[in-house]
Structure formats: structure tokens, C-alpha cells
Write a protein that holds these residues in place. Structure first.
Motif, short mmCIF file in Angstrom:
data_model
loop_
_atom_site.label_atom_id
_atom_site.label_comp_id
_atom_site.label_asym_id
_atom_site.label_seq_id
_atom_site.Cartn_x
_atom_site.Cartn_y
_atom_site.Cartn_z
N GLY A 405 0.82 -1.21 0.00
CA GLY A 405 0.00 0.00 0.00
C GLY A 405 0.85 1.26 0.00
N LEU A 408 2.30 1.91 -3.40
CA LEU A 408 1.32 2.47 -4.33
C LEU A 408 1.12 3.96 -4.09
CD1 LEU A 408 -1.48 -0.23 -4.62
CD2 LEU A 408 0.09 0.54 -6.37
N ILE A 409 0.91 4.32 -2.82
CA ILE A 409 0.68 5.73 -2.52
C ILE A 409 1.90 6.55 -2.92
CG2 ILE A 409 0.19 7.43 -0.74
CD1 ILE A 409 -1.19 5.30 0.85
N MET A 412 2.34 7.00 -6.70
CA MET A 412 1.40 7.92 -7.32
C MET A 412 1.73 9.37 -7.00
SD MET A 412 -0.69 6.58 -9.32
CE MET A 412 0.56 5.43 -9.81
N ILE A 413 2.26 9.58 -5.77
CA ILE A 413 2.55 10.97 -5.41
C ILE A 413 3.87 11.42 -6.02
CG2 ILE A 413 3.05 12.52 -3.50
CD1 ILE A 413 1.13 11.01 -1.81
N ALA B 98 -3.10 11.41 1.29
CA ALA B 98 -3.09 10.64 0.04
C ALA B 98 -3.68 11.37 -1.16
CB ALA B 98 -3.82 9.32 0.25
N ALA B 111 -4.60 7.78 -11.16
CA ALA B 111 -3.70 7.90 -10.01
C ALA B 111 -4.48 7.93 -8.71
CB ALA B 111 -2.85 9.16 -10.16
N LEU B 113 -7.38 6.61 -8.09
CA LEU B 113 -7.93 5.29 -7.82
C LEU B 113 -6.86 4.38 -7.25
CD1 LEU B 113 -10.69 4.24 -8.15
CD2 LEU B 113 -10.15 3.51 -10.46
N ILE B 114 -5.68 4.43 -7.85
CA ILE B 114 -4.58 3.58 -7.39
C ILE B 114 -4.15 3.97 -5.98
CG2 ILE B 114 -2.18 2.99 -7.82
CD1 ILE B 114 -2.85 3.11 -10.80
N THR B 115 -4.06 5.25 -5.73
CA THR B 115 -3.72 5.70 -4.38
C THR B 115 -4.75 5.24 -3.37
OG1 THR B 115 -2.55 7.63 -5.16
CG2 THR B 115 -3.38 7.72 -2.93
N ILE B 117 -6.57 2.61 -3.48
CA ILE B 117 -6.33 1.19 -3.22
C ILE B 117 -5.13 1.03 -2.30
CG2 ILE B 117 -5.68 -1.00 -4.27
CD1 ILE B 117 -7.13 -0.10 -6.78
N GLY B 118 -4.08 1.77 -2.59
CA GLY B 118 -2.89 1.69 -1.76
C GLY B 118 -3.18 2.06 -0.32
N ALA B 119 -3.96 3.15 -0.14
CA ALA B 119 -4.30 3.59 1.20
C ALA B 119 -5.10 2.52 1.92
CB ALA B 119 -5.09 4.89 1.14
#
Lengths: 451, 309, 276
Positions: A405, A408-409, A412-413, B98, B111, B113-115, B117-119
Motif C-alpha cells: 500500500g 502504491l501511494i 502515485m505521489i 493521500a 492515479a 484510484l490507485i492511491t 487502493i494503496g491507502a
């Protein structure tokens, strides 16, 4: 007009506020916060019934300051880099251009690829012990294949498929079925090699069935529906006892064998032959998909992804191309499923969870959406890292999804284009951030009712 | 028909679930209204409310304690409030950490949506890491006796607790959205963020507040759910998915729709599960999701999407 | 008041189209006919329904009433209402957009090539295996793309990112991409918007060349009266979703209803001139 106007200071902002919003101060506090989070995350496993145990241990001064220190070390590196970035770029520009020119010569590229393949063949054989050889096949190799397939769906066509692992399951169970290792017996049994084309066809059909009604949906809805589909397959695998043998799974799936004229070969317990087979398939599929990317089909995918309305105006039927991407991704996944089932000789529903779909997604994102090379590198780096962690027990395996997780975060950032970005994708993201275009198929379609 | 034999008792259970789904669905719908984003991590907001309420009640009553009479009322209310506050805080942090950086950079929708999911993955794994992976029960907060019957089916204290809490919260929300400045801001940003900001609405603050409100409701639902079931780090996934289904069913972005969708889903799921094997329960909700998205994606009451194209 | 195309075939027949969005009626009983090889302009104040008309032609909107028929050279009549946009393009009707919708992250060459590939047949198998048809289509596609870039004067900028091209060049690129689909009818939605006088003159020439040299019928939405007057054969005027005048440019210009639509009735206060 006031008599005493201090125009050097923006009206209303106190000194303290200015200080707090200064970029360096903000990044400093951000990194301290990251350090605290890292300390918490790396704390001991919690104990049920004692909620404060893990946190209080994690925030012990020694542990806490260690991680804050590490975070601040990164911060210093970042600050230093930002300071010298301009100069470094200037210095590197010349050699970079030279490399580009050399790379432009096609035989240079060929030599590079051949060297890579030779290394890929030799390194596991010469330098890896049993554990790492196993990892290379099961964790890295199979997942590299999965990532390449998902990249076609996510990276080329811009569709988020969260149920991707379902096709992997279909391929694996198809193999089990046709080799007679499921409760239901097939009309004829086959050599697992023939399960490959069967799985590909079955997954294409499954992909069409799932995709046809859902691909015209908005991107976020598609994501949820595919998520539901993935969950559904897991539920089916566990509950349809009489067909899939439920949570016990299938045993004794035979290994690959070839009996073609004079050639007789059986894959057995030795892991390396599986690796070579996998390598051949990865190279082959990579090559085919690379061609696909640079063809009419690849351009159509890019058009649909960038601007569906304009793509339609160019005669491109969006649903057809999305379905195509979906089906290709699905069959690649099924293909990998066959390889896994035959190599492992044992499958059960616990491997086919939504979590695994997300893991493959991470590999694609990390490596670079739309970049086939990135998918392979992503698989190597991420899976390799996790394998390292598991071997040395740096953290509890159940914690893996925390890191997934966070990656991914973070990606993206900080680097949405991935570590080995596809050129087009990097351009698209850059342009999207400047307000031009939306870089993916998720934006609401336009069509405003004005003159 | 398979569900007519137990109809009223199924209906009461269905309403119970439905209220919970409605509360969670409101979180999804509110955020979707202002950001056109499915907040995947909302299921973890729900979970955090469950844990917060659990810890509060365990601390107050002891892990094996129980409460009676007036103390019951107090503990339940406190649990709902604390659960809500936890949910609101997690939602607030989520937005800040996020999503806001992505908004600042005008990141492509994928981006977000992916974040999300990551969160979601980060949060539930973190909860498992910090609080243990076993599921835990909330101590007995009241004597769950039957209060009255409806057509022969019993209505228990739990059903009333959920119903009353949910209805109160939904009424409050309706009031806030329709009559307060905050509500005006939310509706304005949901309709047309750009114009709203030109008219002086502070977009960042409205978005933050929207997340918080959704989080309050979701967190409270988490605790309420925990009372009747159990609390664990994976408790968010399935209810979250079902609540999202409910939000879409009612019409995404439509607040009354989320309330209606939640209740309808709870009822249909409960009636339907008697017709199929119990382990297929979740399949009903997914089935509804797929059908709705295929045949009426705008939902029962019609979606109220944010920006016009 | 009629065009001198009396002998030419009717290419598009718009018959009594009504388009409503909720309470707003965007097009109200609009009828018009376009003849082959003709350059027809649709003009009218903002909000008159011009782009809505385009969107109905290309299948983006479905009108509640009326019909649109496209008659190809083989005499087959194709009803356009309810046809999907990509099929409309494959039928031979291409368009550009009011707000320029190029594929921003692709080069000028790639943009046009995508248009050219509209009618090709290579699929995934051909692409992966580099079958003979694929190789042939790639070559032909490249050739045609260069031709089109030449035609609009963008050959030199083929490898530039379309997003980084100057505005006028972007407009021409979009036209080239539309031409790539080998259309019989080209719909141009305000091609001169935002361009400077020199670019407008180039555009006039380009439109004429498209019509003369390529034999493509052109349907044009424009606000720039000079452009309209100079290239158009016939003009249709829309106001509030209705056709209020139709004919040769010179006649339409003098039509009192048209003047009123643009400038307001005599005696009304402010002018709202969109002309010139």
C-alpha cells in the motif's frame, strides 16, 4: 492608502505562518512524520487484546529516533540533490545525448538484449542457491509474465482490472481439470503443454464474457466490477466443492513433458529447466507485445486512452479495442496459470485472491504503466525485495500489504510514471498535470449541450 | 417462495443491515459527489470506527465486562461517538495525506484510484499489525432482549440501537446538507467546483469537511457493526464493497439515494440469502452491482454527478 | 436563392431534426440538404445549435425526432441517427472539434497516422506476426501520412509533439487527421476560431483545396464572416435551434431576419455582432 505600508510583506501573513509554510520547513516536517510512521510500521507485531503494545514499543525513544534519523538522512540527500540538480543535469546532458545516439543504432540494441538474455540464463545457474532459484521462477518469473499481461490492460488500454488474478485461476484450474486432477473427470486427459492453448482460449472467452457488458462503463466502475468478479471466482473456487475440490485444491498435476519425434524431455524436480522454459515464454511474449504496441492496434489503444471521443472520430471503436486488450491480458494470465499449476503440481484457492491481483498491479505501477520492460524490472525489484525480506525475516510476512500500500501511494505521489517509464506515458502524465488532456480513460466523456 | 416463511424476521434483519450499509454508503456518495472519486479506503474508515469503539468499551467495562440500565445507554452512545470521531479523523488524514497532493498536481484520475487502493491496503494491514489479527468481540453493552414483535418476528435491543442511531444520523446529515453553509458548500462543489471557487467557496475546506462527515458516519457504522458482529482488521472489505454497491444502486452522488440504496440492498440480500446457500450471501450483492451497472448505471434515484462535462 | 448545384447529388439529407435536453430544445425542426462537392456553411449566433447539429450528424447525440440520411456514391442510403460515432467516420464522414481534440502526447505524424489507419484491416495477429498485410499497410499508411502532412504544410513538424505546436498548426493538424480517414464529407467546427488573419487566409485556401483537389464535400460551422463569404457555396443560418435563412452568401447577408438575429431588431439597444 495607508501612510505606512510595508509592501515587502504579503498582507496578513504573520512571520510564524510564513516560516511554517516555507518549502524546506514543510519537507522537513514531512520527513519527520514519515520517520514516525516508519517507526510505527516497523514496530513489533501487535497483540490481540493489548492495543497499545505495538505502538508503545514502536515509539520507544531508541527505535523512534533511529527511524526519524533515517528519514532525515533521506531528507538531507533530497535537499542536496535539489541543490545540485541543475548542475548535474547540465553535466550529464552531453553524455546522455551520446548514449541516445548510440542506442539509436539497431545492432547496439540487439547486442544489449542478447547480453541481457545470456545474463538471465547464467546468473541463476551459477550464482543462486536453491531458495533464490525457486524465487526466480515462482515469485519473479511467473509474476513478470502476469505483470506484462496486466500492463496491456492497464498500461496500453488504460483499464483498471482488479480481478486479474481470476484468469490466472482459470488457467490453473483448467490445467488441473484436463490432467484429471479435479473431482470432475475430463473427457480426455492431456499433456499439460496442451493446457496452454486451452487456457488461452478459455480465458479469452472469460475475458469477453466479463468485458462485453462492463467495458463501456466508466473506469472507476470497471475497477469495482472486476474486483467483484475476482472475489466471485475465489468464492466459486472455494464453494464448488464437487468441481474444484474446494479449499483443499488439486494435487498431483503432472509436469510438462515433450515427446516429439526424437525429442523426449520431462520436466521434473529440477527447477532450472522450468526457469529456462519460463524465460523462453517471457522473451517471446515480450517480443510479441512490443510489436503490438507499435502497430495500428497499439496506436488505437493510445488514442482511446487519451481521448475516447477523438478516437471515435478517427473510426476507432473503443469497446472493441478495450475488449481486445482485456482478452489479451486475460489469456496471458491464464497462460501463467498453466505454467504455475504444472510446475507446482498443486493449487488451491488461497493463491487466487484479490490481494494477488493488487500485487501484480503494484508490479506494473512500480515498473511503469505502459512499459513492458518496466513490468519485468518491477517484478524483479519488488518480488526480489519481498523474497529477501522473507528469507531474512526483516518483517513479518503478514505485513507485506502495508508495504504494498505504501509503495502504491508513494509511487502515485512522487513518480506516477514508474521507474522505467514508457515515453508516451511520461509525456501524457506531464501534459495532464499542466491541464492538457486526462492521460487515461477514466475522465467523464465530454459532450456539452452548447451550440 | 423461499423467503416468505420467515419474512418479517428476515425483514427486520435486513433493515438492520440496510441501515449500516446506508451509513457507510453515504461516505462513498459524499466523496464521489465532490471529487468524482471512489474512496476505496472508506472501508478502512469503517474499520477504524469499529476498533475505536471496541477499545473504548473494553477500557470502560473491561474486556469481559458488561453494562446494564443507564450505563448501557451511556456506553453505546459513547461508543458511537468515539467510533465516529475515529472514522472522521482517519478520513481527514486520508484526504490530506493521500489525495490532496494528487489534487495539487492535477494527477490523472487513474492515479487517485490507485492511491485509494494503496491507502486501503496500508490501513488495514497497519491495523492488523498494531492490534493483532484475531477478531475480537465488543463486551456486552446491554441485555439484548426482545423488545416487541412485529407480525410475530422479534425486534431486539440491537435492532433498535442500530435503527435509532442510523435514523438520527441520517436526519442530521440531511439537515446539514440542506440547510447549513457547509451543506451549501458541498452541494456547490459537487455541482461545479470551478464556479464555486470563483464565488468564494474554499474548495479545500469543503472537501476536507466532506471527508470528515463521511468518516463520522462510516466510523459510527463500524462500531454499530462491531457490537452485533465482531471487530477485526479485515472487517471493512466486504461491508465496504456492499455499501458501495448500495451507493451506486441509489445513484452515486445522491445522498437520499445512498440511504435508499443501503436499505434496499440490506433487505434484498437478506431475503435472497434464504433462497441460496449461506456461503453465497456475498454473491447476491455483487450480482446486484453487476446488474445495476449494466442496466441502470445511474441508479434508482439517478446520479448527481459533480462537474458537467 | 438556391445554389447552383441543382444537378449535384444530395449527400446528406437532414430531415426535421428535433433535439432536446431536458427542458432545453437545442434543435427544433431543422432541415437541410448538402449536395456533393458543395461547401456549405452553418452560421448563427452562439447557442443557436450549430455544434449540436454536428453532434447529431456524427452520432454523438441522438435527436428525439427526425432523420438524417447519408447517401454514398453507390446510391445506398444510410440513416445516421443512432449510428455509433466510429461507424459514422467509417462511412465517410469526418470531423474536427471546436476545442481541438488532438492526441496531445503523440507527435503530429502519429496523430495523422491514426486517422489514416481508420480503414485498415490489420489486427492483433497481423501486428504481432508482422504478416505481409501489416507490412504493406504500414508502408502505405506512412506514405499517406506524409502526403497529408505535406498537404496542410506540416511536413517539417512531423515529429513534434502535437501539444507543442502553435495553435494554427494544431488546427491544420486536426484537419489532416480527419482527412486521413478518407472522408466524403468533412465537418469543420469553427476552424478559424482563435486564428490570426494570416492563418485565416491559409485556412481559406486549404478549404478550397480540400474541396477542389480532394473532391471532399465540406460542411463548415463558422463565425468569421469573411471566411464564410469567401469559400462557401451556400449558407444555412440557425437561430434558437431553427433554420431562419438559407441561400447564397450574398443573399443571406442581406436577409433581414439574419441581420436581426445577429444585431437585434432595429431600435434595440446593444449590438451583439458576431459578424466579421
Amino acid at each position: 492608502m495607508t501612510a505606512t505600508s510595508d509592501i515587502s510583506r504579503p498582507i496578513g501573513l504573520s512571520r510564524t505562518r510564513q516560516l511554517l509554510t516555507h518549502p524546506t520547513v514543510r519537507s522537513f516536517t514531512t520527513f519527520v512524520a514519515l520517520g514516525v510512521v516508519a517507526a510505527i510500521v516497523t514496530g513489533p507485531q501487535g497483540r490481540t487484546g493489548d492495543p497499545t503494545y505495538s505502538i508503545s514499543k514502536a515509539l520507544q525513544p531508541g527505535h523512534l529516533f533511529l527511524w526519524i534519523g533515517i528519514a532525515l538522512a533521506f531528507w538531507l540527500v533530497l535537499v542536496a540533490w535539489l541543490a545540485v540538480r541543475g548542475q548535474v543535469r547540465a553535466v550529464v546532458a552531453g553524455p546522455r545525448q551520446q548514449v541516445r545516439t548510440v542506442w539509436g543504432i539497431s545492432y547496439v540494441r540487439w547486442v544489449f538484449y542478447i547480453v541481457l538474455i545470456v545474463l538471465a540464463v547464467l546468473i541463476p545457474r551459477e550464482f543462486f542457491g536453491e531458495y533464490w532459484q525457486e524465487v526466480t521462477v515462482t515469485s519473479i518469473g511467473i509474476y513478470a509474465l502476469l505483470a506484462i499481461g496486466l500492463n496491456v490492460v492497464v498500461g496500453f488500454a488504460g483499464l483498471l482490472d482488479l480481478g486479474y488474478i481470476a484468469f490466472y485461476a482459470i488457467g490453473a484450474y483448467a490445467t488441473a481439470y484436463f490432467t484429471g486432477t479435479l473431482p470432475v473427470q475430463p473427457p480426455f486427459t492431456i499433456n499439460p503443454f496442451f493446457a496452454l492453448p486451452i487456457a488461452v482460449v478459455a480465458c479469452m472467452i472469460a475475458g469477453f464474457i466479463l468485458g462485453a457488458p462492463t467495458l463501456r462503463l466508466r473506469g472507476d466502475y470497471l475497477a469495482i466490477v472486476t474486483l467483484g468478479f475476482g472475489e466471485l471466482i475465489t468464492i466459486l473456487a472455494i464453494n464448488l466443492d464437487s468441481i474444484t475440490n474446494g479449499s483443499r485444491g488439486a494435487f498431483g498435476i503432472p509436469a510438462f513433458t515433450i515427446h516429439l519425434g526424437p525429442i523426449h524431455y520431462e520436466w521434473g524436480l529440477d527447477i532450472l529447466p522450468y526457469y529456462y522454459l519460463l524465460l523462453i515464454f517471457i522473451v517471446l511474449i515480450y517480443w510479441l507485445f512490443h510489436r503490438l504496441e507499435n502497430s495500428r492496434v497499439g496506436r488505437a489503444w493510445t488514442a482511446v486512452r487519451e481521448d475516447e471521443v477523438a478516437a471515435q472520430a478517427c473510426g476507432i471503436p473503443p469497446v472493441k479495442y478495450k475488449l481486445l486488450a482485456f482478452a489479451i491480458g486475460a489469456s496471458t494470465s491464464g497462460f501463467a496459470g498453466v505454467l504455475y499449476a504444472s510446475k507446482n503440481s498443486f493449487i488451491n484457492p488461497s493463491i487466487f485472491t484479490v490481494n494477488r491481483s493488487i500485487l501484480v498491479l503494484v508490479l506494473v505501477i512500480f515498473g511503469g504503466m505502459g512499459s513492458l520492460a518496466g513490468s519485468i524490472v518491477g517484478a524483479i525489484v519488488v518480488q526480489g525485495f519481498f523474497a529477501l525480506v522473507l528469507k531474512n525475516n526483516w518483517f513479518d510476512p503478514a505485513d507485506i500489504y502495508m508495504y504494498v500500500g505504501a509503495v502504491l501511494i508513494g509511487m502515485m505521489i512522487f513518480r506516477p510514471q514508474g521507474i522505467i517509464p514508457s515515453k508516451r506515458r511520461a509525456r501524457e502524465i506531464g501534459l495532464a498535470e499542466r491541464g492538457l488532456g486526462s492521460a487515461d480513460a477514466l475522465a467523464a466523456p465530454a459532450g456539452s449541450p452548447t451550440s | 417462495m423461499c423467503f416468505t416463511s420467515n419474512f418479517w424476521s428476515l425483514t427486520i434483519d435486513g433493515l438492520n443491515n440496510g441501515f449500516l450499509y446506508a451509513l457507510i454508503a453515504l461516505g462513498y456518495t459524499l466523496v464521489y459527489g465532490v471529487l468524482q472519486l471512489i474512496n476505496f479506503a472508506h472501508s478502512e474508515v469503517f474499520m477504524s470506527g469499529g476498533f475505536a469503539g471496541l477499545f473504548l468499551t473494553q477500557w470502560w467495562l473491561g474486556a469481559n465486562g458488561s453494562a446494564h440500565g443507564a450505563e448501557s445507554v451511556f456506553v453505546v452512545v459513547a461508543g458511537v461517538i468515539i467510533g465516529g470521531l475515529a472514522g472522521g479523523s482517519v478520513a481527514f488524514l486520508l484526504e490530506r495525506v493521500a489525495y490532496r497532493p494528487l489534487r495539487r498536481r492535477n494527477a490523472p484520475r487513474l492515479a487517485f484510484l490507485i492511491t485509494a487502493i494503496g491507502a486501503s491496503y496500508f490501513l488495514f494491514s497497519l491495523a492488523g499489525h498494531l492490534f493483532g489479527r484475531d477478531s475480537q468481540s465488543v463486551p456486552q453493552l446491554y441485555d439484548n432482549k426482545q423488545v416487541f414483535t412485529v407480525f410475530g418476528a422479534g425486534v431486539h435491543v440491537y435492532d433498535l440501537v442500530v435503527a435509532v442511531s442510523a435514523i438520527l444520523m441520517m436526519l442530521l446529515l440531511d439537515r446539514v446538507v440542506a440547510h447549513s453553509r457547509l451543506g451549501q458548500g458541498i452541494r456547490a462543489v459537487a455541482q461545479d467546483a470551478e464556479t464555486a471557487s470563483l464565488l468564494g467557496v474554499n474548495i479545500d475546506r469543503v472537501i476536507s469537511q466532506t471527508f470528515i462527515i463521511g468518516g463520522l458516519l462510516g466510523g459510527a457504522a463500524g462500531f454499530l457493526f462491531g457490537i452485533g458482529n465482531s471487530v477485526s482488521y479485515t472487517m471493512g472489505f466486504v461491508p465496504g464493497l456492499k455499501a458501495f454497491t448500495a451507493a451506486v444502486l441509489g445513484g452515486i452522488g445522491n445522498i437520499r439515494g445512498a440511504m435508499l440504496g443501503g436499505i434496499v440492498l440490506g433487505l434484498v440480500e437478506n431475503w435472497g440469502v434464504t433462497c441460496v446457500r449461506n456461503s453465497w450471501r456475498d454473491v447476491i450483492a455483487f450480482g446486484i452491482l453487476v446488474l445495476i451497472l449494466m442496466f441502470r448505471p445511474t441508479g434508482l434515484l439517478g446520479e448527481r454527478l459533480g462537474r458537467s462535462a | 436563392m438556391t445554389a447552383d448545384n441543382a444537378g449535384a447529388r444530395v449527400l446528406v439529407d437532414v430531415d426535421n431534426i428535433t433535439l432536446r435536453f431536458g427542458g432545453v430544445t437545442s434543435l427544433d425542426g431543422v432541415s437541410l440538404r448538402q449536395h456533393e462537392h458543395e461547401i456549405l456553411s452553418v452560421i448563427g449566433p452562439n447557442g443557436a445549435g450549430k455544434t449540436s447539429l454536428f453532434n447529431c450528424l456524427t452520432g454523438v447525440y441522438v435527436p428525439q425526432e427526425g432523420s438524417i440520411t447519408f447517401t454514398a456514391a453507390d446510391g445506398v442510403a444510410h440513416p445516421l441517427v443512432e449510428m455509433k460515432p466510429h461507424n459514422v467516420t467509417l462511412l465517410g464522414i469526418a470531423r474536427t472539434f471546436q476545442n481541438i481534440r488532438l492526441f496531445n502526447a503523440l507527435t503530429a505524424f502519429e496523430n495523422v497516422k491514426i486517422g489514416v489507419e481508420a480503414h485498415q484491416r490489420t489486427g492483433p495477429v497481423g501486428a504481432m506476426l508482422h504478416l505481409p498485410r501489416m507490412r504493406r499497410e504500414e508502408r502505405d499508411g506512412d506514405e499517406r501520412t506524409f502526403e497529408l502532412l505535406d498537404f496542410v504544410g506540416l511536413r517539417a513538424r512531423a515529429n513534434e509533439l502535437s501539444a507543442s505546436l502553435p495553435y494554427g498548426a494544431q488546427r491544420r493538424l486536426e484537419i489532416a487527421r480527419a482527412l486521413g480517414t478518407s472522408p466524403k464529407l468533412l465537418l469543420l467546427d469553427e476552424p478559424a476560431a482563435g486564428t490570426n488573419p494570416a492563418e485565416k487566409r491559409d485556412l481559406e485556401q486549404l478549404i478550397r483545396r480540400i474541396n477542389d483537389e480532394m473532391g471532399v464535400t465540406v460542411l463548415l460551422i463558422e463565425h468569421d464572416m469573411r471566411l464564410v463569404m469567401s469559400v462557401t457555396h451556400r449558407v444555412v443560418v440557425l437561430n434558437f435551434g431553427r433554420v431562419i435563412a438559407e441561400g447564397v452568401p450574398a443573399d443571406v447577408q442581406r436577409n433581414p431576419a439574419v441581420v436581426e438575429a445577429y444585431l437585434g431588431a432595429p431600435g434595440e439597444g446593444d449590438s451583439d455582432a458576431a459578424a466579421g
